[in-house]
Design a protein around this motif. Structure first.
Motif, mmCIF file in Angstrom:
data_model
loop_
_atom_site.group_PDB
_atom_site.id
_atom_site.type_symbol
_atom_site.label_atom_id
_atom_site.label_comp_id
_atom_site.label_asym_id
_atom_site.label_seq_id
_atom_site.Cartn_x
_atom_site.Cartn_y
_atom_site.Cartn_z
ATOM 1 N N VAL A 1 0.849 -1.183 0.000
ATOM 2 C CA VAL A 1 0.000 0.000 0.000
ATOM 3 C C VAL A 1 0.885 1.234 0.000
ATOM 4 C CG1 VAL A 1 -1.812 1.259 1.203
ATOM 5 C CG2 VAL A 1 -1.777 -1.246 1.263
ATOM 6 N N CYS A 2 0.568 2.165 -0.862
ATOM 7 C CA CYS A 2 1.336 3.392 -1.030
ATOM 8 C C CYS A 2 0.566 4.538 -0.372
ATOM 9 C CB CYS A 2 1.545 3.646 -2.520
ATOM 10 S SG CYS A 2 2.589 5.030 -2.912
ATOM 11 N N LEU A 3 1.223 5.231 0.562
ATOM 12 C CA LEU A 3 0.583 6.305 1.312
ATOM 13 C C LEU A 3 1.323 7.621 1.133
ATOM 14 C CD1 LEU A 3 0.130 4.535 4.766
ATOM 15 C CD2 LEU A 3 -1.510 4.590 2.895
ATOM 16 N N GLU A 4 0.555 8.692 1.146
ATOM 17 C CA GLU A 4 1.134 10.027 1.256
ATOM 18 C C GLU A 4 0.756 10.548 2.639
ATOM 19 O OE1 GLU A 4 -0.087 14.187 -0.591
ATOM 20 O OE2 GLU A 4 0.950 12.943 -2.071
ATOM 21 N N TYR A 5 1.782 10.793 3.462
ATOM 22 C CA TYR A 5 1.542 11.172 4.850
ATOM 23 C C TYR A 5 2.105 12.553 5.124
ATOM 24 C CZ TYR A 5 1.322 10.806 9.943
ATOM 25 O OH TYR A 5 1.061 11.024 11.256
ATOM 26 N N VAL A 6 1.258 13.433 5.642
ATOM 27 C CA VAL A 6 1.673 14.781 6.021
ATOM 28 C C VAL A 6 1.634 14.865 7.538
ATOM 29 C CG1 VAL A 6 1.233 17.240 5.825
ATOM 30 C CG2 VAL A 6 0.779 15.735 3.871
ATOM 31 N N ASP A 7 2.807 14.997 8.134
ATOM 32 C CA ASP A 7 2.944 15.053 9.582
ATOM 33 C C ASP A 7 2.966 16.514 10.023
ATOM 34 O OD1 ASP A 7 3.330 14.392 12.193
ATOM 35 O OD2 ASP A 7 5.457 13.926 11.985
ATOM 36 N N VAL A 8 2.030 16.895 10.872
ATOM 37 C CA VAL A 8 1.953 18.269 11.359
ATOM 38 C C VAL A 8 2.655 18.356 12.711
ATOM 39 C CG1 VAL A 8 0.431 20.176 11.981
ATOM 40 C CG2 VAL A 8 -0.233 18.597 10.153
ATOM 41 N N GLN A 9 3.725 19.144 12.782
ATOM 42 C CA GLN A 9 4.496 19.307 14.001
ATOM 43 C C GLN A 9 3.784 20.265 14.961
ATOM 44 O OE1 GLN A 9 7.428 17.513 14.469
ATOM 45 N NE2 GLN A 9 6.758 16.542 12.554
ATOM 46 N N PRO A 10 4.148 20.212 16.267
ATOM 47 C CA PRO A 10 3.532 21.129 17.240
ATOM 48 C C PRO A 10 3.682 22.603 16.877
ATOM 49 C CG PRO A 10 4.697 19.365 18.369
ATOM 50 C CD PRO A 10 5.021 19.222 16.920
ATOM 51 N N ASN A 11 4.782 22.941 16.174
ATOM 52 C CA ASN A 11 4.990 24.347 15.784
ATOM 53 C C ASN A 11 4.273 24.708 14.486
ATOM 54 O OD1 ASN A 11 6.495 23.013 13.888
ATOM 55 N ND2 ASN A 11 8.447 23.968 14.421
ATOM 56 N N GLY A 12 3.531 23.760 13.940
ATOM 57 C CA GLY A 12 2.781 24.025 12.721
ATOM 58 C C GLY A 12 3.477 23.622 11.443
ATOM 59 N N ASP A 13 4.762 23.230 11.518
ATOM 60 C CA ASP A 13 5.483 22.786 10.327
ATOM 61 C C ASP A 13 4.852 21.499 9.791
ATOM 62 O OD1 ASP A 13 7.173 24.907 10.565
ATOM 63 O OD2 ASP A 13 8.831 23.771 11.457
ATOM 64 N N ARG A 14 4.841 21.374 8.463
ATOM 65 C CA ARG A 14 4.269 20.194 7.816
ATOM 66 C C ARG A 14 5.357 19.443 7.066
ATOM 67 N NH1 ARG A 14 -1.319 20.805 7.123
ATOM 68 N NH2 ARG A 14 -1.304 19.659 5.160
ATOM 69 N N HIS A 15 5.542 18.176 7.398
ATOM 70 C CA HIS A 15 6.534 17.325 6.765
ATOM 71 C C HIS A 15 5.823 16.227 5.983
ATOM 72 C CE1 HIS A 15 9.475 18.512 10.235
ATOM 73 N NE2 HIS A 15 9.320 19.469 9.334
ATOM 74 N N LYS A 16 6.065 16.180 4.675
ATOM 75 C CA LYS A 16 5.432 15.171 3.831
ATOM 76 C C LYS A 16 6.376 13.988 3.665
ATOM 77 C CE LYS A 16 2.960 16.407 0.305
ATOM 78 N NZ LYS A 16 2.529 16.867 -1.042
ATOM 79 N N ARG A 17 5.825 12.776 3.824
ATOM 80 C CA ARG A 17 6.616 11.563 3.639
ATOM 81 C C ARG A 17 5.843 10.541 2.807
ATOM 82 N NH1 ARG A 17 7.162 9.008 8.043
ATOM 83 N NH2 ARG A 17 5.836 10.325 9.306
ATOM 84 N N HIS A 18 6.615 9.730 2.126
ATOM 85 C CA HIS A 18 6.102 8.652 1.287
ATOM 86 C C HIS A 18 6.251 7.369 2.089
ATOM 87 C CE1 HIS A 18 5.301 6.463 -2.446
ATOM 88 N NE2 HIS A 18 6.391 5.741 -2.239
ATOM 89 N N VAL A 19 5.138 6.692 2.376
ATOM 90 C CA VAL A 19 5.149 5.511 3.237
ATOM 91 C C VAL A 19 4.639 4.313 2.448
ATOM 92 C CG1 VAL A 19 4.286 4.481 5.377
ATOM 93 C CG2 VAL A 19 4.783 6.935 5.277
ATOM 94 N N LEU A 20 5.349 3.191 2.541
ATOM 95 C CA LEU A 20 4.938 1.937 1.919
ATOM 96 C C LEU A 20 4.661 0.918 3.017
ATOM 97 C CD1 LEU A 20 7.609 1.742 -0.937
ATOM 98 C CD2 LEU A 20 5.199 2.354 -1.184
ATOM 99 N N LEU A 21 3.503 0.275 2.933
ATOM 100 C CA LEU A 21 3.137 -0.795 3.855
ATOM 101 C C LEU A 21 3.130 -2.110 3.095
ATOM 102 C CD1 LEU A 21 0.081 0.830 5.710
ATOM 103 C CD2 LEU A 21 2.495 0.927 6.363
ATOM 104 N N LEU A 22 3.874 -3.090 3.583
ATOM 105 C CA LEU A 22 3.950 -4.415 2.960
ATOM 106 C C LEU A 22 3.299 -5.418 3.891
ATOM 107 C CD1 LEU A 22 4.990 -6.507 0.902
ATOM 108 C CD2 LEU A 22 7.180 -6.465 2.112
#
Length: 328
Positions: free
Chosen positions: A79-100
């Motif tokens: 499964v291919c995911l696009e994950y946007v992690d929102v930090q406490p300071n409001g910064d947004r970090h986008k990551r590509h996640v694969l689930l096998l």
């Protein structure tokens, strides 16, 4: 598993709505894998119920399923995911996640995870991230495109997880395709100062499998869609089907079939005229002669390249996903 990876939970639900990908998940036409924006399900036709459901929990950000790929011979799913992690300071970090994961895995066994940071400067107009897993037994390969245009491949991924390091295959790419054995890869890639080219890679060589895929051929035409299939399992040649871009002079370009070898030779073996633009082309499971074409008017055509026979079905114009069972 990174601290910000989206956790998953198993659940039993009546069904999924707003499906984006549907694929046959076994060799007996009994299991169907499905995904929506936030859920993955495997439905048993024999039992008339879902036998596996994964739902994303999003405590600190947003996670979206962008693709699902299945090996029907082994019962493996990526499964291919696009994950946007929102930090406490409001910064947004986008990551590509694969689930096998493995269909029928022991109770409590969670999916293996792999996470890659996405370049925040990526272009917004790129296609969604994709993943393609080997669809046959033998050495397992995985190729995945990221939202920032990079494409990675792995030689080695099974029920124990991702067993090899990621190899960067392309840095500025669009669509991707892979053969059923995973050893042949096609990428619509760009290089600085050059137009988009259909780049064909392979893990195959006369001496055996390579550690990293090798570029063997480039076609510089603009493509609407393309697909690749091995001539035999882990063979030194492959068949590539491609459809050029529609133009005013040629609104329905033909489907061209190329024979490509590890030496870089390429020959056109078939040029199939079509009544309307082909927007998706693929090959039947394990076959390089049975070609499935999906046209913009909703027509679905299964062609036998060996004898020229074709069977047609009227589909729907706005369908999202098309999957052909292994027995065609």
């Amino acid at each position: 598993e990174g601290s910000g990876d989206p956790p998953v939970e198993r659940a039993v639900v009546e069904g999924l709505t707003d499906l984006t990908v549907v694929a046959w998940a076994d060799m007996d036409n009994e299991l169907i894998a499905m995904s929506s924006g936030s859920s993955i399900s495997v439905y048993s036709l024999k039992e008339s119920r879902p036998i596996l459901v994964l739902r994303l929990r999003q405590p600190h950000g947003t996670a979206t399923v962008t693709d699902l790929t299945v090996n029907p011979e082994l019962g493996s799913i990526v499964v291919c995911l696009e994950y946007v992690d929102v930090q406490p300071n409001g910064d947004r970090h986008k990551r590509h996640v694969l689930l096998l994961m493995q269909i029928g895995a022991r109770h409590g066994a969670g999916p293996a995870r792999l996470s890659i940071a996405v370049d925040p400067k990526c272009a917004a107009a790129r296609p969604p991230a994709r993943a393609i897993l080997s669809r046959m037994r033998g050495p397992q390969f995985l190729i995945s495109s990221l939202p920032d245009g990079r494409v990675f491949s792995w030689r080695g991924c099974d029920y124990e997880g991702f067993t090899s390091e990621a190899v960067l295959v392309a840095e500025d790419a669009g669509a991707i395709a892979a053969s059923d054995d995973g050893a042949w890869i096609c990428i619509a890639a760009r290089t600085p100062g050059e137009p988009t080219a259909l780049s064909i890679f392979t893990y195959c060589s006369i001496g055996g499998l390579l550690v990293t895929p090798k570029l063997v051929y480039c076609d510089h035409r603009q493509c609407t869609c393309f697909s690749v299939q091995q001539v035999a399992h882990l063979a030194t040649s492959a068949i590539v089907a491609l459809v050029g871009s529609a133009t005013v002079e040629e609104p329905s370009p033909p489907v061209e079939v190329l024979a490509v070898s590890i030496t870089g030779t390429c020959n056109v073996t078939h040029r199939v005229r079509v009544p309307s633009l082909c927007v998706q082309v693929s090959f039947a499971h394990g076959s390089f002669t049975s070609m499935l074409c999906w046209h913009e008017d909703g027509c679905i055509v299964l062609r036998d390249l060996a004898n020229g026979a074709a069977s047609r079905e009227r589909g729907v114009v706005d369908a999202r996903s098309l999957s052909l069972s292994t027995d065609r």
